[in-house]
Design a protein around this motif. Structure first.
Motif: not given
Length: 432
Positions: A102-123
């Motif tokens: 659970s913790c590993v999976g949700w860590f990945g999901i949060q990292a993906a959310v952060c990465g996606s938002s970072f890329s979108t806002m920088v663009a």
């Protein structure tokens, strides 16, 4: 018991209740909490939303306090303490596996959310396109480094992140009201109303897994009183404020999305920092608890937990980068629905049968069947009554909504455990 000794913290490692409170506040201020607040705000009047959130978090604080005081008494993390109610092997192979995945999976999901938002806002700000997988890897690695510093890293991160996030959200609220968006709040009535119990259920569901693993942090408290203070002051005020902010901003902007909240206030750069920090403070907890659970599963002690934390976070980051997390989110949600029942058997074992005395607590040998059976029944009831099976193909017939799924699971596990344990192995058959 060798493994128990390896995880029991020393007196000099104890922390002030204020430090633990800041960890919980940091965990409360996150993107999912704002989204949950938006969902509650969309379905309830503001007064009813405040009531639902308050009741929900009071329930969370109640269970957190029992779990946290148990951890404070023993100095052990959740995955080790579970050996009292489920047996050493039950805690190792059932609970540690569930918590680690659970913790590993949700860590990945949060990292993906952060990465996606970072890329979108920088663009949006610069026109520069950064691949989402690269952003996910970079921010996953940064979050992981913080988690590897164990509790001290998490404590200092929250001392920086929480005030900044609070200021940004307060400014965003004031800006929306001053700019005229606040008129939507006047006489507001939800277009698609929900009942009060559904609002309470959403609130409980948003933090109940954190309550189950609260022992990972509350074991650092100096006293039971410090556990109660840090749990209540760290969760209730911050949770009420964040979820209500999410609800109010969702009404004002017409969206649950934090990036929309921040863009309406004209804070692209500061907003980006706030979004990253909101994910960061939550995700460090995922990596830390995942690392502890993985240490127990692999038969290691806490001296190796930095390595297992690194492994847990690295796996989550890779999952985020390769983009397979969307396909397993339903599975992770299922595991998250199962976890709360753990609190039922642990509270029953320590507080009802053990009378809350640390000298009555012991890790039992092997698999302790009364605990395993009670946990399994509680988890099943939580899933059936909490809507977990509603979106799983082939299992939707098991969806029988009733009251609050996680609370149902906790209560069933607790009630079933007591008579079964009285008939099961006695403390003499336990590990010292």
């Amino acid at each position: 018991m060798q493994q128990t000794k390896g995880f029991t913290i020393k007196a000099e490692e104890r922390q002030s209740w204020g430090s633990i409170t800041m960890v919980w506040i940091g965990a409360m201020i996150c993107v999912p909490a704002l989204m949950i607040g938006g969902m509650i705000g969309a379905g309830l009047s503001l007064g009813a939303a405040a009531l639902a959130i308050t009741v929900g978090y009071l329930l969370i604080c109640l269970f957190m306090s029992f779990m946290g005081m148990h951890a404070c008494d023993t100095g052990m993390p959740t995955a080790v303490m579970a050996g009292g109610a489920l047996g050493e092997l039950g805690a190792k192979y059932i609970i540690s596996t569930i918590l680690a995945i659970s913790c590993v999976g949700w860590f990945g999901i949060q990292a993906a959310v952060c990465g996606s938002s970072f890329s979108t806002m920088v663009a949006d700000m610069s026109g520069v396109t950064i691949p989402v997988w690269l952003s996910s890897v970079v921010w996953g690695a940064v979050m992981l480094l913080t988690a590897c510093f164990r509790f001290s890293g998490l404590k200092w991160l929250n001392k920086i992140a929480v005030p900044l996030l609070g200021l940004v959200l307060a400014y965003t609220l004031i800006y929306n009201i001053a700019s005229g968006n606040g008129t939507a709040l006047i006489g507001y009535q939800p277009a698609a109303p929900m009942d009060l119990v559904s609002g309470i259920s959403l609130t409980v569901g948003s933090f109940v897994v954190a309550a189950a693993i609260s022992g990972d942090y509350c074991r650092f408290a100096k006293s039971r009183g410090d556990v109660v203070k840090s749990s209540i002051l760290g969760v209730l005020p911050a949770g009420l404020i964040v979820l209500m902010l999410g609800g109010i901003l969702a009404i004002c902007t017409g969206s649950y999305d934090i990036s929309v909240f921040l863009s309406t206030a004209g804070l692209p750069m500061i907003g980006l920092c706030a979004l990253i920090l909101a994910t960061w403070t939550t995700n460090v907890s995922n990596a830390y608890s995942g690392g502890l659970a993985l240490s127990v599963l692999l038969g290691q002690d806490e001296k190796q937990s930095q390595l297992t934390t690194a492994v847990a976070g690295a796996i989550g980051t890779v999952l985020a980068a390769v983009g397979i997390l969307n396909s397993i989110q339903g599975f992770l949600s299922l595991l998250s629905a199962i976890v709360p029942a753990l609190m039922g058997v642990m509270i029953a074992d320590y507080w009802i049968l053990g009378k809350g005395k640390v000298e009555n607590f012991a890790i039992r040998k092997g698999f302790y069947l009364p605990g395993v059976i009670a946990f399994a029944l509680g988890a099943l009831v939580a899933c059936v009554t909490g809507g977990t099976f509603a979106t799983i193909p082939g299992l939707s017939f098991l969806n029988l909504p009733f009251f609050i799924g996680p609370i149902n699971g906790i209560l069933v596990a607790l009630i079933v455990y007591v008579p079964l344990a009285k008939l099961g192995p006695k403390p003499a058959e336990s590990l010292s």
